[in-house]
Design a protein around this motif. Sequence first.
Motif, mmCIF file in Angstrom:
data_model
loop_
_atom_site.group_PDB
_atom_site.id
_atom_site.type_symbol
_atom_site.label_atom_id
_atom_site.label_comp_id
_atom_site.label_asym_id
_atom_site.label_seq_id
_atom_site.Cartn_x
_atom_site.Cartn_y
_atom_site.Cartn_z
ATOM 1 N N LEU A 116 0.391 -1.037 0.075
ATOM 2 C CA LEU A 116 -0.186 -0.307 -0.290
ATOM 3 C C LEU A 116 0.880 1.305 -0.226
ATOM 4 N N THR A 117 1.792 1.266 0.716
ATOM 5 C CA THR A 117 2.783 2.937 0.888
ATOM 6 C C THR A 117 3.485 3.077 -0.709
ATOM 7 N N GLY A 118 4.050 1.759 -1.246
ATOM 8 C CA GLY A 118 4.087 1.979 -2.507
ATOM 9 C C GLY A 118 3.100 2.526 -3.760
ATOM 10 N N LEU A 119 2.351 2.588 -3.492
ATOM 11 C CA LEU A 119 1.533 3.042 -4.334
ATOM 12 C C LEU A 119 0.236 4.070 -3.870
ATOM 13 N N GLY A 120 0.956 4.529 -2.655
ATOM 14 C CA GLY A 120 0.620 6.097 -1.939
ATOM 15 C C GLY A 120 -0.497 5.389 -1.611
ATOM 16 N N ILE A 121 -0.685 4.287 -1.321
ATOM 17 C CA ILE A 121 -2.170 4.770 -0.535
ATOM 18 C C ILE A 121 -2.203 4.981 1.185
ATOM 19 N N GLU A 122 -2.911 5.574 1.595
ATOM 20 C CA GLU A 122 -2.713 5.761 3.183
ATOM 21 C C GLU A 122 -3.404 4.903 3.571
ATOM 22 N N HIS A 123 -2.754 4.449 5.091
ATOM 23 C CA HIS A 123 -2.730 3.426 6.347
ATOM 24 C C HIS A 123 -2.742 3.652 7.116
ATOM 25 N N GLY A 124 -1.965 4.668 7.644
ATOM 26 C CA GLY A 124 -1.769 5.128 8.914
ATOM 27 C C GLY A 124 -0.681 3.717 9.806
ATOM 28 N N VAL A 125 -0.051 2.833 9.493
ATOM 29 C CA VAL A 125 0.767 1.758 10.583
ATOM 30 C C VAL A 125 2.086 2.621 9.372
ATOM 31 N N ASP A 126 2.686 2.282 11.007
ATOM 32 C CA ASP A 126 4.232 2.320 11.333
ATOM 33 C C ASP A 126 4.974 1.263 10.696
ATOM 34 N N LEU A 127 5.343 0.997 9.500
ATOM 35 C CA LEU A 127 5.985 -0.003 8.533
ATOM 36 C C LEU A 127 7.441 -0.945 9.798
ATOM 37 N N ALA A 128 8.129 -0.236 10.008
ATOM 38 C CA ALA A 128 9.147 0.084 10.997
ATOM 39 C C ALA A 128 8.010 -1.275 12.217
ATOM 40 N N ALA A 129 7.139 -0.577 12.897
ATOM 41 C CA ALA A 129 6.887 -0.818 14.454
ATOM 42 C C ALA A 129 6.553 -2.225 14.127
ATOM 43 N N VAL A 130 5.488 -2.628 13.007
ATOM 44 C CA VAL A 130 4.708 -3.935 13.114
ATOM 45 C C VAL A 130 5.803 -4.841 12.396
ATOM 46 N N VAL A 131 7.250 -4.347 12.114
ATOM 47 C CA VAL A 131 8.020 -5.789 12.225
ATOM 48 C C VAL A 131 8.280 -6.234 12.831
ATOM 49 N N GLY A 132 8.666 -4.653 13.789
ATOM 50 C CA GLY A 132 9.738 -4.876 15.066
ATOM 51 C C GLY A 132 8.883 -6.246 16.096
ATOM 52 N N THR A 133 7.566 -5.712 16.027
ATOM 53 C CA THR A 133 6.423 -6.406 16.306
ATOM 54 C C THR A 133 6.238 -8.176 15.835
ATOM 55 N N SER A 134 6.432 -8.513 14.579
ATOM 56 C CA SER A 134 6.355 -9.479 14.541
ATOM 57 C C SER A 134 7.287 -10.270 14.538
ATOM 58 N N THR A 135 9.034 -9.811 14.447
ATOM 59 C CA THR A 135 9.768 -10.168 14.937
ATOM 60 C C THR A 135 10.595 -10.955 16.346
#
Length: 314
Positions: free
Chosen positions: A273-292
């Motif tokens: 979604l980020t690559g398409l410029g679609i707004e989603h409000g999510v911090d990618l690094a924070a989710v990656v850290g959580t999943s790790t």
Amino acid sequence: MSALPMVVPEPGLPTKVTIYEVGPRDGLQNEKTSVPTPVKAEFVQRLLQAGLPIVEATSFVHPKWVPQLADAAELMTGLTADLGDRARELPVLVPNERGLDRAVELGMRHVAVFASATETFAEKNLNRTLESQFEMFAPTVARAVAQGMDVRGYVSMCFGDPWEGAVPVDQVVAVGKRLLDLGVGQLSLGDTIGVATAGHVRALVQAFVAAGVPTDRLALHFHDTYGQALTNVHAGLQEGVTTYDASAGGLGGCPYAKSATGNLATEDLVWFLTGLGIEHGVDLAAVVGTSTWMAGQLGRPSPSAVVRALGSAG
């Protein structure tokens, strides 16, 4: 490597999407190793802190059927102590009126029921026929709506069933419309075994619209069994659907469908979604850290491609 993709919008797609995070419920329900309640609570809170607008926390299902979620009341009580009123906004799955009773007792405001688009899965998962499942849902949904609660309806096996094979589009639409008629606010159309392809997604969404169901009443729930989840999201976007279920780290699958692999990973969806410029409000690094972090709790690496690519930095 860049932690975010280059943004290149595609004309004609929605400008904003809601990611409906199902990791704590759908992602963990199939785990064989018991996840401690405090770990589940931290998982939910970390996902909220990452900006996910909706985090489905658990299911008030009988422990016999999903032992992993036997601590649902304990989890929600603890989250309410930590988060206050915000915890009551977290959706929970209620399979029947007994589950609804527990959700009401805890002051929950958003519940979901879980239906089947096929006869065989209704029998195996709900111990009901395709028709009689609605007898179970009707009082649950009616009571929830009367309490002022928002009700979501999951429809499983919308694109294929491991026992029945292809599922007719009109059959899925008929099940979905029955749920909406009962009072369900939003339908989540599930590709439970991951067999959907882009044309099939578009055909199903178009069939719902033709039947009078607007796209804002629909959500799409994909599994990545055959690597098609993001392609299918793109097809859904082209049809105007703006709510997508995803699970942090790609956790989960259906405990009653042996061929089902993990859900669409939240991180993969956010990157796309980020690559398409679609707004989603999510911090990618924070989710990656959580999943790790959660992968460490579970003792195995995340199946998410984006977590694998970026997780070493998390």
